[in-house]
Scaffold this motif. Structure first.
Motif, short mmCIF file in Angstrom:
data_model
loop_
_atom_site.label_atom_id
_atom_site.label_comp_id
_atom_site.label_asym_id
_atom_site.label_seq_id
_atom_site.Cartn_x
_atom_site.Cartn_y
_atom_site.Cartn_z
N THR A 40 0.82 -1.21 0.00
CA THR A 40 0.00 0.00 0.00
C THR A 40 0.85 1.26 0.00
O THR A 40 0.66 2.15 -0.82
CB THR A 40 -0.93 0.02 1.24
N VAL A 41 1.80 1.32 0.91
CA VAL A 41 2.54 2.56 1.11
C VAL A 41 3.71 2.69 0.15
O VAL A 41 3.85 3.70 -0.53
CB VAL A 41 3.01 2.67 2.58
N TRP A 42 4.55 1.69 0.07
CA TRP A 42 5.75 1.82 -0.75
C TRP A 42 5.49 1.58 -2.23
O TRP A 42 6.11 2.21 -3.07
CB TRP A 42 6.84 0.88 -0.26
N GLU A 43 4.60 0.64 -2.55
CA GLU A 43 4.33 0.38 -3.97
C GLU A 43 3.19 1.24 -4.49
O GLU A 43 2.94 1.28 -5.68
CB GLU A 43 4.01 -1.10 -4.19
N GLY A 44 2.46 1.92 -3.59
CA GLY A 44 1.41 2.85 -4.00
C GLY A 44 0.16 2.17 -4.52
O GLY A 44 -0.59 2.78 -5.29
N LEU A 45 -0.08 0.92 -4.12
CA LEU A 45 -1.25 0.20 -4.60
C LEU A 45 -2.48 0.54 -3.78
O LEU A 45 -2.40 0.79 -2.58
CB LEU A 45 -1.01 -1.31 -4.56
N GLU A 46 -3.62 0.55 -4.44
CA GLU A 46 -4.90 0.75 -3.78
C GLU A 46 -5.34 -0.59 -3.17
O GLU A 46 -4.86 -1.65 -3.60
CB GLU A 46 -5.95 1.23 -4.80
N PRO A 47 -6.27 -0.56 -2.18
CA PRO A 47 -6.69 -1.82 -1.55
C PRO A 47 -7.16 -2.88 -2.54
O PRO A 47 -6.83 -4.05 -2.39
CB PRO A 47 -7.82 -1.39 -0.60
N HIS A 48 -7.91 -2.50 -3.58
CA HIS A 48 -8.37 -3.52 -4.54
C HIS A 48 -7.19 -4.12 -5.32
O HIS A 48 -7.21 -5.29 -5.69
CB HIS A 48 -9.43 -2.96 -5.49
N GLN A 49 -6.13 -3.33 -5.53
CA GLN A 49 -4.94 -3.85 -6.21
C GLN A 49 -4.16 -4.78 -5.29
O GLN A 49 -3.65 -5.83 -5.71
CB GLN A 49 -4.06 -2.70 -6.69
N VAL A 50 -4.03 -4.38 -4.02
CA VAL A 50 -3.36 -5.24 -3.04
C VAL A 50 -4.12 -6.55 -2.92
O VAL A 50 -3.52 -7.63 -2.86
CB VAL A 50 -3.26 -4.54 -1.67
N ALA A 51 -5.46 -6.47 -2.92
CA ALA A 51 -6.30 -7.67 -2.85
C ALA A 51 -6.00 -8.61 -4.01
O ALA A 51 -5.89 -9.83 -3.82
CB ALA A 51 -7.77 -7.28 -2.84
N ALA A 52 -5.83 -8.05 -5.21
CA ALA A 52 -5.52 -8.88 -6.37
C ALA A 52 -4.15 -9.55 -6.22
O ALA A 52 -3.99 -10.72 -6.55
CB ALA A 52 -5.57 -8.03 -7.64
N VAL A 53 -3.17 -8.82 -5.70
CA VAL A 53 -1.83 -9.38 -5.52
C VAL A 53 -1.85 -10.51 -4.50
O VAL A 53 -1.24 -11.56 -4.69
CB VAL A 53 -0.83 -8.28 -5.07
N LEU A 54 -2.57 -10.29 -3.39
CA LEU A 54 -2.58 -11.26 -2.29
C LEU A 54 -3.64 -12.35 -2.45
O LEU A 54 -3.63 -13.32 -1.70
CB LEU A 54 -2.78 -10.54 -0.96
N GLY A 55 -4.57 -12.16 -3.39
CA GLY A 55 -5.63 -13.15 -3.58
C GLY A 55 -6.67 -13.14 -2.48
O GLY A 55 -7.17 -14.20 -2.10
N VAL A 56 -6.97 -11.97 -1.93
CA VAL A 56 -8.00 -11.83 -0.90
C VAL A 56 -8.96 -10.72 -1.32
O VAL A 56 -8.75 -10.05 -2.34
CB VAL A 56 -7.37 -11.50 0.48
N SER A 57 -9.99 -10.48 -0.52
CA SER A 57 -10.96 -9.44 -0.87
C SER A 57 -10.44 -8.06 -0.47
O SER A 57 -9.64 -7.94 0.46
CB SER A 57 -12.29 -9.70 -0.14
N PRO A 58 -10.90 -7.01 -1.14
CA PRO A 58 -10.52 -5.65 -0.77
C PRO A 58 -10.89 -5.33 0.69
O PRO A 58 -10.16 -4.63 1.37
CB PRO A 58 -11.27 -4.76 -1.75
N ALA A 59 -12.01 -5.88 1.16
CA ALA A 59 -12.42 -5.65 2.56
C ALA A 59 -11.38 -6.25 3.51
O ALA A 59 -11.03 -5.64 4.53
CB ALA A 59 -13.80 -6.24 2.82
N ALA A 60 -10.88 -7.43 3.18
CA ALA A 60 -9.86 -8.06 4.01
C ALA A 60 -8.58 -7.22 4.01
O ALA A 60 -7.94 -7.06 5.05
CB ALA A 60 -9.56 -9.48 3.52
#
Length: 187
Positions: free
Chosen positions: A129-149
């Motif tokens: 989120t902070v260093w790569e500048g990803l939004e929660p939905h993008q982080v969710a895609a990378v980690l394979g979890v929901s944006p809410a998680a």
């Protein structure tokens, strides 16, 4: 394949085999770093391959290759001067526009130590989120979890990080300022 082409390729192979070591020694004596000498020799033989029909047939190949290497070295040195000038201009611009990174070293060390103390999933959510500048939905895609998680984990990770760096130098709440210093992003 025509016999002229075969002869040209044979002439190149012979020139390469007979002169590689001499050319490498020639280049090593004229550059500062061995890897630069390797580049010079590689470029010399690339030119020789392209001009293989021009390689002298008997006895003169080494001298011809030295001439090619000499021109390659001249280009290499000119490129080095250009790189130095560009590097100096960039250093001057950076010195004017970028604050001294040494001033934040104690805080950065404290944050890195705190990050190392976080569970891996919390650390990864924060860093994405902070260093790569990803939004929660993008982080969710990378980690394979929901944006809410991701939002839940991010909130938990920030709270844990603040707890771990509570005694770090700087004003209270300074932790995320240090963590986001490289990206300029905040919550």
């Amino acid at each position: 394949m025509s016999s002229g082409t075969e002869q040209d390729e044979d002439r190149f192979r012979r020139a390469y085999t007979e002169n590689f070591e001499s050319l490498l020694a020639y280049a090593l004596r004229r550059v500062s770093h061995p890897e630069d000498a390797a580049d010079v020799v590689a470029e010399t033989f690339l030119v020789a391959w392209r001009r293989r029909q021009d390689i002298p047939v008997v006895g003169e190949a080494r001298l011809w290759l030295y001439g090619v290497a000499r021109r390659v070295l001249a280009n290499h040195h000119r490129g080095g001067v250009r790189r130095q000038r560009l590097g100096e201009r960039l250093r001057q611009q950076i010195a004017v526009s970028v604050p001294d990174p040494g001033s934040a070293v104690p805080e950065q060390l404290a944050v890195r130590a705190a990050l190392a103390g976080l569970p891996e999933v919390d650390r990864e959510v924060l860093m994405l989120t902070v260093w790569e500048g990803l939004e929660p939905h993008q982080v969710a895609a990378v980690l394979g979890v929901s944006p809410a998680a991701v939002r839940t984990r991010l909130s938990r990770a920030r709270a844990r990080l603040r707890g771990l760096v509570g005694d770090a130098p700087g004003p209270p709440g300074h932790v995320l300022d240090v963590l986001t210093a490289s990206t300029g992003k905040e919550d």
